[in-house]
Design a protein around this motif. Structure first.
Motif, PDB file in Angstrom:
ATOM      1  N   LEU A   1      11.441   6.674  -0.781  1.00 39.22           N
ATOM      2  CA  LEU A   1      12.460   5.754  -0.247  1.00 39.22           C
ATOM      3  C   LEU A   1      13.238   6.403   0.881  1.00 39.22           C
ATOM      4  O   LEU A   1      13.476   5.806   1.929  1.00 39.22           O
ATOM      5  N   LYS A   2      13.609   7.663   0.644  1.00 38.26           N
ATOM      6  CA  LYS A   2      14.420   8.378   1.635  1.00 38.26           C
ATOM      7  C   LYS A   2      13.675   8.490   2.959  1.00 38.26           C
ATOM      8  O   LYS A   2      14.187   8.151   4.028  1.00 38.26           O
ATOM      9  N   VAL A   3      12.418   8.972   2.873  1.00 42.51           N
ATOM     10  CA  VAL A   3      11.635   9.199   4.088  1.00 42.51           C
ATOM     11  C   VAL A   3      11.329   7.872   4.772  1.00 42.51           C
ATOM     12  O   VAL A   3      11.491   7.724   5.990  1.00 42.51           O
ATOM     13  N   GLY A   4      10.890   6.878   3.959  1.00 42.05           N
ATOM     14  CA  GLY A   4      10.529   5.591   4.541  1.00 42.05           C
ATOM     15  C   GLY A   4      11.684   4.971   5.295  1.00 42.05           C
ATOM     16  O   GLY A   4      11.553   4.578   6.462  1.00 42.05           O
ATOM     17  N   THR A   5      12.877   4.936   4.647  1.00 46.69           N
ATOM     18  CA  THR A   5      14.000   4.272   5.308  1.00 46.69           C
ATOM     19  C   THR A   5      14.483   5.069   6.510  1.00 46.69           C
ATOM     20  O   THR A   5      14.799   4.486   7.545  1.00 46.69           O
TER      21      THR A   5
ATOM     22  N   PHE B   1       0.833  -1.201   0.000  1.00 42.13           N
ATOM     23  CA  PHE B   1       0.000   0.000   0.000  1.00 42.13           C
ATOM     24  C   PHE B   1       0.871   1.256   0.000  1.00 42.13           C
ATOM     25  O   PHE B   1       0.584   2.228  -0.701  1.00 42.13           O
ATOM     26  N   GLY B   2       1.960   1.212   0.782  1.00 41.30           N
ATOM     27  CA  GLY B   2       2.880   2.349   0.827  1.00 41.30           C
ATOM     28  C   GLY B   2       3.426   2.658  -0.556  1.00 41.30           C
ATOM     29  O   GLY B   2       3.442   3.808  -0.987  1.00 41.30           O
ATOM     30  N   PHE B   3       3.844   1.632  -1.274  1.00 46.20           N
ATOM     31  CA  PHE B   3       4.387   1.867  -2.613  1.00 46.20           C
ATOM     32  C   PHE B   3       3.310   2.376  -3.564  1.00 46.20           C
ATOM     33  O   PHE B   3       3.579   3.199  -4.429  1.00 46.20           O
ATOM     34  N   TYR B   4       2.060   1.908  -3.369  1.00 45.16           N
ATOM     35  CA  TYR B   4       0.966   2.407  -4.206  1.00 45.16           C
ATOM     36  C   TYR B   4       0.786   3.909  -3.996  1.00 45.16           C
ATOM     37  O   TYR B   4       0.726   4.690  -4.956  1.00 45.16           O
TER      38      TYR B   4
ATOM     39  N   MET C   1       2.898   5.995  -2.919  1.00 47.49           N
ATOM     40  CA  MET C   1       4.072   6.700  -3.401  1.00 47.49           C
ATOM     41  C   MET C   1       4.027   6.880  -4.925  1.00 47.49           C
ATOM     42  O   MET C   1       4.253   7.961  -5.456  1.00 47.49           O
ATOM     43  N   LEU C   2       3.672   5.807  -5.635  1.00 52.47           N
ATOM     44  CA  LEU C   2       3.757   5.831  -7.092  1.00 52.47           C
ATOM     45  C   LEU C   2       2.600   6.575  -7.737  1.00 52.47           C
ATOM     46  O   LEU C   2       2.725   7.086  -8.843  1.00 52.47           O
ATOM     47  N   TYR C   3       1.445   6.619  -7.060  1.00 52.93           N
ATOM     48  CA  TYR C   3       0.294   7.289  -7.655  1.00 52.93           C
ATOM     49  C   TYR C   3       0.090   8.698  -7.093  1.00 52.93           C
ATOM     50  O   TYR C   3      -0.976   9.262  -7.215  1.00 52.93           O
ATOM     51  N   GLY C   4       1.157   9.233  -6.462  1.00 53.96           N
ATOM     52  CA  GLY C   4       1.039  10.549  -5.829  1.00 53.96           C
ATOM     53  C   GLY C   4       0.676  11.664  -6.778  1.00 53.96           C
ATOM     54  O   GLY C   4       0.119  12.667  -6.359  1.00 53.96           O
ATOM     55  N   HIS C   5       0.988  11.530  -8.060  1.00 51.25           N
ATOM     56  CA  HIS C   5       0.752  12.648  -8.971  1.00 51.25           C
ATOM     57  C   HIS C   5      -0.681  12.710  -9.470  1.00 51.25           C
ATOM     58  O   HIS C   5      -1.106  13.726  -9.996  1.00 51.25           O
ATOM     59  N   ILE C   6      -1.458  11.599  -9.335  1.00 44.40           N
ATOM     60  CA  ILE C   6      -2.838  11.676  -9.815  1.00 44.40           C
ATOM     61  C   ILE C   6      -3.876  11.478  -8.715  1.00 44.40           C
ATOM     62  O   ILE C   6      -5.050  11.683  -8.949  1.00 44.40           O
TER      63      ILE C   6
ATOM     64  N   GLN D   1       4.027  10.882   2.044  1.00 38.75           N
ATOM     65  CA  GLN D   1       2.977  10.087   2.683  1.00 38.75           C
ATOM     66  C   GLN D   1       3.238   8.598   2.476  1.00 38.75           C
ATOM     67  O   GLN D   1       3.134   7.792   3.402  1.00 38.75           O
ATOM     68  N   GLY D   2       3.581   8.242   1.224  1.00 36.87           N
ATOM     69  CA  GLY D   2       3.894   6.846   0.934  1.00 36.87           C
ATOM     70  C   GLY D   2       5.076   6.361   1.750  1.00 36.87           C
ATOM     71  O   GLY D   2       5.063   5.241   2.279  1.00 36.87           O
ATOM     72  N   GLY D   3       6.077   7.233   1.893  1.00 41.04           N
ATOM     73  CA  GLY D   3       7.267   6.862   2.646  1.00 41.04           C
ATOM     74  C   GLY D   3       6.951   6.554   4.095  1.00 41.04           C
ATOM     75  O   GLY D   3       7.484   5.600   4.670  1.00 41.04           O
ATOM     76  N   VAL D   4       6.055   7.348   4.675  1.00 37.83           N
ATOM     77  CA  VAL D   4       5.700   7.115   6.075  1.00 37.83           C
ATOM     78  C   VAL D   4       4.990   5.772   6.210  1.00 37.83           C
ATOM     79  O   VAL D   4       5.225   5.022   7.169  1.00 37.83           O
ATOM     80  N   ILE D   5       4.136   5.434   5.214  1.00 29.57           N
ATOM     81  CA  ILE D   5       3.452   4.135   5.281  1.00 29.57           C
ATOM     82  C   ILE D   5       4.471   3.006   5.140  1.00 29.57           C
ATOM     83  O   ILE D   5       4.405   1.996   5.854  1.00 29.57           O
ATOM     84  N   VAL D   6       5.434   3.178   4.222  1.00 29.76           N
ATOM     85  CA  VAL D   6       6.489   2.174   4.077  1.00 29.76           C
ATOM     86  C   VAL D   6       7.229   1.990   5.398  1.00 29.76           C
ATOM     87  O   VAL D   6       7.514   0.860   5.831  1.00 29.76           O
ATOM     88  N   ALA D   7       7.510   3.130   6.060  1.00 27.84           N
ATOM     89  CA  ALA D   7       8.219   3.048   7.342  1.00 27.84           C
ATOM     90  C   ALA D   7       7.411   2.237   8.350  1.00 27.84           C
ATOM     91  O   ALA D   7       7.964   1.390   9.070  1.00 27.84           O
TER      92      ALA D   7
END
Lengths: 114, 567, 243
Positions: free
Chosen positions: C223-227, C128-131, C133-138, C145-151
């Motif tokens: 990636l930066k934020v998540g890690t 879900f985090g990667f989703y 992250m990748l769909y942030g533009h639409i 936000q995606g990075g925090v979920i990945v974290a």
């Protein structure tokens, strides 16, 4: 409309009063977070007064809210989180060094060491 | 390479250096080679870029650019002119020797260098930005790097100092955000040029809101400069930090926000009222800072108090210049002398912190009532040429405004130009007391009868290199002071300052005055070593940086400035 | 003395409220021209449908860079402080939340229930985090936000025992973090060599995706934020190995 603003102002002032008045450093950090949250709410709330649709450019969008405050607050939230993480780490270190969370006791104990 | 890419280099090159160091650290490749490469990319290359830009600023070029090349007002505006060139040059002149010095301390590892380079980038960005919210971000980056660098010292006191500074300035930055909110609401923009355009035509309730927002922004930025009601955080933070960090913070970082603010202040109306408050605040800072320094018995704390006092000179001249207006000759000269003195103080204070830091490390104590014979101890710890003592003397001469150093020109011109304003008297008194305070500090280097205690031996190569750079800047600046001064005046032309030359000023009459000041200071020193006098000085209450007092000062500064602006 | 302090505090709060409250209560209508401009031009300028992303990584990308720097510095500082503490103190090991398996029975908070649920939930949250992250533009979302979920997914994996993952080692995480930071800086500088200037879009015409640069930045920042947040959380749970 005025009620939300008054509530935000109260949130702001309670946060500020906690920073200035509380002796416990963890409560001071809570105060800082409250202060941050109130400003974020203020920006988002006032920025949404001019529209009623999410700022995503779909086909039928006519009346969206102002996205600028949202983007600005994204930055401000992150900065706030980082600052509070750092301050909590410092608080842990102060607690380990002096055995207290009370700012006056901490100051006295650190000065006695010199 | 176009000019935009060239003047943004001091932002992105240090970041590249930091990124390389971060990767090297994570992959276990960190070492001497990596460090020198980062030094080359992050500090030397930006200096080369500045040198390449010199023809452009001499031709009074002033470039306004939008980061990312958007042709709209939504983007972030950066503004390059002589002022930003000078600020970045000032920062590089201090940070290169400070970086060299920091390498002599084995406890400063990669994370120190990473944060150091990020701080370099934030300083350059702060001096270039012309966007309110971006100024907020830059100040936060600068702040966070400072908190971490201060806390990187091994002393526990440094953590408390860092925590105090963090909480105080983070709270002030939230007030800054409220100010940005107010200005965006009534003007609909975040770039300085558009804000001032709309703000200058406001009336009624909107004008009051705009003035109050401006007050919040100005006072929160001034907090970083430690002008008197806002200076409580400085002494702990700057005296407990590692020496290299103290030198950088006290030398450069307290001055950059002040001059970054001038872009906004010159554009909005009614800033002359802010100027008149600043002129007085500067005078009071100078006097209060030096009085507190006189009763201090700890070497680095004395230097930190003296920083409060010296920034007072800069702020006083700066405030007077804004009050008079840069269109007048006096205003143009005042702002130039303010920058000139900022430069003098930055170099001298950096050298003082580095040399006193090395000396107290060798002695093993910072207490001025006990520590003696630093030269002998340094020799014992492996310093063959007594360069620490020599460079301390040069810095002492400069900060006490004695010829032939840079400080002699800087301070005397500044007090000469400030004549006629009330705070000029405070500045003159401070000049005398400054010499007294530093003579008190000099006892560190007096010969001691006790046997030399060697704390540890170390190599002094890097330390001496940093002394040489700073010391030569002070001496060389003393020789070429007048051309340098004229150069600064030319650089400030794009800000709207007029071409002016200083009239009726003669260095010979200043020499006589300096002699008088010195005599007076020696006399005061003789008195103050008296037993009764010492007892009297000890009776002054010790100021403590308590939170309630810090914020009380902040609220006071806010209300005074708001009253001046709104009335 | 105590009374004086109280008076000081009250005066401070009152004076500040006098300044701040009028700004908060101000009734000036919110400016609309930025919104109108974005409504008309944001998509053609940046290619992103989500205007918040268009501002965050397009018009005001410099702020985002500053924010990433604040994150990097505060993570470095926090880690330095925590590691220093970890060296000094070892007696707290028993209350630490993520322990080596043989020590776990001593910690009441680490129940079997928690471990099973967390390790089952981890991969789904990661996806879900990667989703996001990748769909942030639409759609709502983006790199941060995606990075925090990945974290949070990585924290779940660290709490669980069923899945053994290299992702939970701070060693691997800090390598990913450092590389993505380097990539971010390189991406922002590369514009200098492609005539579009610092933070200009260097790959505007290189790909058929109109929001290509925003997608790239979203991935790097995610990636930066998540890690970095995951590293910090794992260190706070007492599970950092490499120091």
């Amino acid at each position: 409309m005025i009620i939300e603003r008054i509530l935000i102002a109260l949130l702001f002032l309670s946060g500020f009063a906690a920073i200035v008045g509380m002796r416990n450093i963890i409560k001071k950090i809570f105060g800082l977070n409250l202060l941050n949250a109130s400003v974020v709410l203020l920006f988002i709330l006032e920025g949404s007064r001019i529209g009623n649709q999410a700022p995503i450019l779909d086909a039928d969008i006519t009346n969206m809210v102002d996205p600028i405050p949202q983007a600005l607050m994204l930055t401000a939230i992150v900065i706030g989180v980082c600052v509070s993480a750092l301050s909590l780490a410092l608080a842990v270190r102060l607690y380990k060094a002096t055995g207290s969370l009370d700012i006056q006791v901490i100051t006295e104990r650190l000065q006695r060491e010199h | 390479m176009n000019i935009e890419s060239l003047f943004l280099a001091p932002i992105y090159l240090p970041l590249l250096a930091a990124a390389l160091l971060v990767s090297a650290k994570a992959f276990g490749q960190a070492g001497k080679t990596m460090d020198s490469m980062a030094f080359l990319i992050g500090l030397i290359l930006p200096a080369v870029c500045l040198a390449l830009l010199k023809p452009a600023i001499i031709a009074h070029q002033s470039v306004e650019t939008v980061i990312g090349a958007w042709d709209t007002n939504l983007g972030i505006h950066y503004h390059f002119d002589g002022l930003s060139w000078l600020l970045i040059a000032l920062h590089l002149a201090i940070s290169i020797p400070v970086f060299l010095y920091s390498k002599s301390n084995p406890s400063h590892r990669e994370s120190f260098s990473i944060i150091f380079f990020i701080q370099c980038a934030s300083v350059a960005a702060t001096s270039l930005t012309a966007d309110l919210f971006n100024l907020f971000v830059c100040l936060e980056v600068m702040g966070v790097t400072s908190y971490v660098l201060i806390a990187s010292s091994d002393e526990d006191g440094s953590v408390l100092a860092s925590f105090t500074y963090l909480l105080f300035s983070a709270t002030a930055m939230v007030f800054f955000l409220v100010g940005a909110f107010g200005l965006y609401r009534v003007t609909g923009s975040l770039s300085y040029a558009l804000i001032s355009q709309v703000k200058n035509s406001l009336t009624g309730a909107d004008l009051i809101v705009a003035q109050m927002s401006l007050t919040l922004i100005v006072v929160s930025t001034l907090l970083r400069c430690a002008v008197v009601p806002l200076s409580g955080w400085l002494v702990g933070a700057h005296s407990k930090a590692p020496h290299a960090v103290s030198a950088l913070l006290s030398g450069v970082l307290i001055k950059i926000p002040l001059f970054a603010l001038i872009r906004l202040l010159l554009l909005v109306t009614a800033s002359e009222r802010i100027g008149s408050i600043l002129a007085w605040a500067g005078g009071v800072s100078a006097a209060v800072g030096i009085l507190l320094a006189l009763r201090e018995v700890q070497a680095k704390r004395l230097l930190a108090y003296s920083s409060v006092s010296q920034i007072g000179y800069v702020v006083a001249a700066y405030g007077l210049a804004i009050e008079v207006g840069l269109e007048s000759e006096r205003g143009a000269l005042l702002i130039a002398s303010s920058l000139f003195y900022a430069f003098c103080h930055a170099v001298a204070k950096a050298l003082l912190f580095l040399s006193i830091g090395t000396a107290t490390d060798a002695l093993g104590t910072k207490d001025l009532s006990k520590a003696r014979g630093a030269t002998a101890s340094l020799k014992g710890s492996g310093e063959r040429v007594p360069l620490t003592t020599i460079s301390y003397c040069i810095a002492l001469f400069s900060i006490s405004a004695l010829p032939p150093t840079l400080g002699f020109w800087g301070k005397n011109m500044l007090t000469y130009l400030a004549k006629g304003h009330g705070s000029a008297y405070l500045l003159t008194i401070t000049s005398v007391l400054t010499i007294t305070a530093y003579l008190k500090l000099s006892v560190l280097f007096l010969p001691s009868k006790r046997p030399v205690v060697v704390m540890k031996t170390q190599s002094y190569g890097a330390i001496h290199a940093s002394y040489l750079v700073l010391g030569l800047l002070l001496l060389g600046g003393g020789v070429f002071a007048l051309p340098f001064k004229n150069f600064i005046i030319t650089l400030l032309l794009p800000l709207g300052a007029v071409e002016a030359s200083i009239m009726g000023y003669s260095a010979y009459s200043e020499l006589a005055k300096t002699f008088l000041t010195l005599m007076l200071a020696l006399f005061l020193t003789a008195i103050s070593t008296n037993r009764y006098c010492k007892r009297l000085l000890a009776k002054f209450p010790v100021p403590k940086a308590r939170f309630a007092d810090l914020f009380f000062g902040y609220a006071l500064a806010l209300s005074v400035m708001a009253f001046q602006l709104v009335r | 003395m105590k009374k004086l302090e109280l008076i000081k505090i009250v005066i401070t709060v009152l004076l500040c409220s006098l300044l701040v409250v009028p700004i908060i209560l101000s009734n000036h209508s919110w400016p609309t021209h930025a919104r109108n401009y974005l409504l008309a031009n944001a998509q053609s300028d940046t290619g992103a449908t989500n205007t918040v992303s268009a501002i965050y990584l397009g018009y005001r990308a410099m702020d985002t860079l500053g924010e990433t720097l604040v994150l990097l510095v505060s993570v470095t500082g926090t880690m330095a402080i925590l590691v220093k503490l970890g060296k000094e103190q070892t007696d707290e090991e028993t209350t630490s939340f993520s322990l080596t398996p043989e020590k776990r029975p001593t910690n009441r908070l680490r129940t079997h229930l928690l471990e099973t649920v967390a390790s089952k939930l981890g991969p789904i949250v990661l996806l879900f985090g990667f989703y996001v992250m990748l769909y942030g533009h639409i759609s709502p979302g983006g790199g941060f936000q995606g990075g925090v979920i990945v974290a949070s997914a990585i924290v779940f994996l660290a709490l669980g025992t069923e899945v053994k993952s290299k992702l939970t080692s701070t060693f691997v995480l800090s390598r990913i973090e450092s590389l993505s930071f380097l990539l971010l800086i390189l991406a922002s500088i590369s514009g200098v060599f492609f005539e579009s200037g610092f933070f200009g879009n260097p790959i505007k015409s290189a790909s058929s995706l109109s929001a290509n640069f925003i997608i790239l930045l979203n991935i790097i920042i995610g990636l930066k934020v998540g890690t970095s947040i995951a590293v910090m959380c794992i260190a706070m749970m007492g599970g950092s190995h490499d120091h």
